[in-house]
Design a protein around this motif. Structure first.
Motif, PDB file in Angstrom:
ATOM      1  N   TYR A 156       0.755  -0.945   0.144  1.00 33.41           N
ATOM      2  CA  TYR A 156      -0.104   0.036   0.072  1.00 33.41           C
ATOM      3  C   TYR A 156       0.862   1.363  -0.021  1.00 33.41           C
ATOM      4  CZ  TYR A 156      -3.611   3.332   1.238  1.00 33.41           C
ATOM      5  OH  TYR A 156      -4.319   4.100   1.167  1.00 33.41           O
ATOM      6  N   ILE A 159       2.195   1.747  -3.361  1.00 25.76           N
ATOM      7  CA  ILE A 159       1.110   2.450  -4.187  1.00 25.76           C
ATOM      8  C   ILE A 159       0.997   3.933  -3.947  1.00 25.76           C
ATOM      9  CG2 ILE A 159      -1.387   2.869  -4.220  1.00 25.76           C
ATOM     10  CD1 ILE A 159      -1.797  -0.044  -4.082  1.00 25.76           C
ATOM     11  N   GLN A 174      -6.670   2.975  -7.387  1.00 24.88           N
ATOM     12  CA  GLN A 174      -5.677   2.233  -7.079  1.00 24.88           C
ATOM     13  C   GLN A 174      -5.928   1.937  -5.522  1.00 24.88           C
ATOM     14  OE1 GLN A 174      -1.537   2.035  -8.378  1.00 24.88           O
ATOM     15  NE2 GLN A 174      -2.097   2.713 -10.197  1.00 24.88           N
ATOM     16  N   ASN A 178      -7.498  -1.557  -3.636  1.00 22.17           N
ATOM     17  CA  ASN A 178      -6.576  -2.395  -2.982  1.00 22.17           C
ATOM     18  C   ASN A 178      -7.017  -3.300  -1.577  1.00 22.17           C
ATOM     19  OD1 ASN A 178      -4.480  -1.891  -0.244  1.00 22.17           O
ATOM     20  ND2 ASN A 178      -3.248  -2.260  -2.077  1.00 22.17           N
TER      21      ASN A 178
END
Length: 554
Positions: A156, A159, A174, A178
């Protein structure tokens, strides 16, 4: 739809060999010219002040680089540096530990990686931007499920870092898909209403994606002032809109699993089980409708597109990014200038985070001489990383599994915060927090003060002692699990208290130290006349780290 448009750009990006789709609209890699820079910082202090805002702390080398190339070129280079990834590191350490019969990695290893990247990573602005975004798009390892998934939580973070200079709409996509976010805000395995109506879709993500990630609670002008009707603020949405958006985020489940060596499945993106997705017509933000009969990805695209198009998103996101980089209480004009860049980066693109961050850092309110109400308290962890970087801290050696211990396994108890470890989805501190007393009376905001109390003030002081007085190069028995400050430049000046204070001022406080504080430190060093050079050096660094002036960046 916006996502379809982005997909076309992604395909083109792959053909052209560029890294990010948004670069086709506005690619900063081609922004440099062959002319001499005209925006050089006037002195070391100006360069260090900028780097205090834009990085995890200035270093002597980075000050010199910025002064040589100027602000614009520095930003261009930072925008085009690849992210220092956390997840591959975590997977490699995990595999090495398991192969040796040890337990797998934990969040302690994740925090080691975070602090090492903050202290030494070459992509400083990208990582600072990821830290800022992590306090808007919050997940937390305090969640019972995520507490056992350090590799997934590392993904995460990656990202956020990968998308830190991309488009906010793509980042929203995204984040929404996730699995760590899905588990944290419970739209993972969210199901449509049962036929008997006894089971209804979970509303958690639907509420927070509006309240915290995009539009906030009330209608705003571009300068963040509230829009009023009859003297009263206008709600951005009501409970009915939350209920309808909850239907959008139904059917989420795992995609095909990638198995790592400890047998835990790590998933990059959820997918939808269409039989569990609500396909009814949905009336959402602003009275807009999402048609009936669509599949799950189409509903999610439409729902996020509408939030991204809402007028509130520009001032809502812009204000919080300003707070995390430069000013706890930005003026309405500052917010409006940054929000305008969110609306249009100058190339017709909405949501370009690189343009937003550039404006945050280069805005007159950030670059002009600081005012009495300007600046912000340094976040507790950033006071530590800045001290490491100011004194070119020597990093510990990696252990046999490749992990670099930084000695900060549980910073929440010490500093009141840790990366991706907030107590709630509202972050470590709320953007509208006003410390009671003079700050609140003046109508100013001070989010960072929300974590401070008698306990954290004491524990932070003890921690700065540990990482300065008891952690320096040349100790007879140096600790192996934390960075060591290189105090040689101060030791060389030990016979000249004025020069020692000037060096501390340059490295730790970008020349902002008041005359009164300089006199106090100088008198302290004179009083220590019989002390060793190293004791003088580590004392002046530690006392500076404790000072109220160091605790605030102007």
């Amino acid at each position: 739809m916006y996502r379809t448009f982005l997909l076309g750009l992604v395909v083109c990006a792959g053909l052209l060999g560029v890294r990010d789709a948004h670069a086709l609209l506005h690619d900063p890699i081609f922004g440099a010219s062959f002319e001499a820079p005209t925006d050089l910082p006037a002195n070391d202090a100006e360069a260090a002040r900028f780097l205090t805002q834009a990085t995890y702390g200035p270093t002597v080398a980075e000050i010199a680089r910025l002064r040589a190339i100027g602000y614009s070129e520095w930003l261009r280079q930072e925008f085009n540096k690849p992210a220092t990834a956390a997840r591959p590191y975590m997977e490699a350490v995990n595999e090495a530990r398991l192969a040796d019969g040890q337990s797998g990695v934990s969040h302690n290893n994740r925090l080691d990686r975070w602090f090492h990247t903050a202290a030494t990573g070459g992509d400083q602005l990208r990582q600072r931007a990821a830290f800022a975004l992590s306090q808007i798009l919050v997940i937390s390892d305090q969640n019972s499920t995520l507490g056992g998934e350090p590799i997934q939580v590392s993904e995460y973070w990656d990202i956020l870092a990968r998308n830190a200079f991309g488009n906010y709409r793509e980042l929203l996509d995204q984040v929404t898909w996730n699995p760590s976010m899905g588990k944290y805000l419970s739209h993972f395995r969210n199901r449509k209403a049962s036929a008997d109506g006894l089971r209804q879709p979970d509303e958690n993500y639907a509420r927070e994606v509006m309240q915290l990630f995009t539009v906030g609670l009330i209608e705003r002008n571009n300068d963040f002032t509230p829009i009023l009707n009859g003297g009263q603020p206008i709600p951005t949405y009501n409970q009915s809109v939350v209920t309808e958006y909850a239907k959008v985020f139904t059917g989420f489940n795992y995609n095909n699993a990638t198995t790592i060596s400890n047998g835990t499945n790590t998933y990059l993106r959820m997918k939808c089980i269409e039989s569990e997705h609500d396909t009814t017509l949905k009336t959402v933000i602003g009275g807009s409708t999402i048609p009936a009969g669509q599949d799950c990805p189409s509903d999610v695209d439409d729902g996020l597109d509408l939030l991204f198009a809402h007028p509130n998103i520009a001032p809502f996101v812009s204000r919080q990014l300003i707070q995390r980089f430069t000013s706890s209480s930005p003026s309405s004009a500052y917010i409006q200038r940054v929000a305008q860049k969110f609306l249009d980066n100058g190339f017709g693109e909405r949501g370009d985070l690189s343009a937003v961050i550039r404006q945050v850092l280069m805005d007159p309110e950030a670059r002009n001489a600081p005012t009495a109400n300007g600046g912000k308290p340094r976040e507790p962890m950033l006071r530590l990383t800045a001290m490491w970087r100011a004194w070119d801290a020597q990093m510990p050696a990696a252990d046999t599994y490749g992990n670099i211990a930084m000695g900060m396994n549980n910073p929440s108890g010490t500093f009141g915060q840790r990366p991706l470890g907030a107590d709630t989805v509202f972050n470590f501190f709320e953007p509208d927090y006003q410390q009671p007393g003079a700050i609140a009376d003046a109508g100013l905001y001070s989010p960072e003060f929300q974590t401070l109390n008698e306990s954290t003030l004491t524990s932070m002081s003890n921690s700065y002692y540990t990482y300065s007085w008891n952690s320096y190069v040349g100790m007879s028995s140096p600790p192996s699990n934390r960075p060591l400050l290189n105090l040689a430049p101060l030791v060389a000046l030990a016979s000249d208290p004025t020069a020692m204070v000037a060096e501390v001022n340059r490295r730790m406080m970008y020349g902002s130290m008041t005359t009164n504080m300089q006199n106090v430190l100088r008198n302290m060093l004179i009083f220590m006349d019989g002390a060793s050079a190293i004791d003088k050096a580590r004392t002046v660094v530690y006392v500076t780290a404790l000072s109220p002036e160091y605790a605030v960046q102007r």
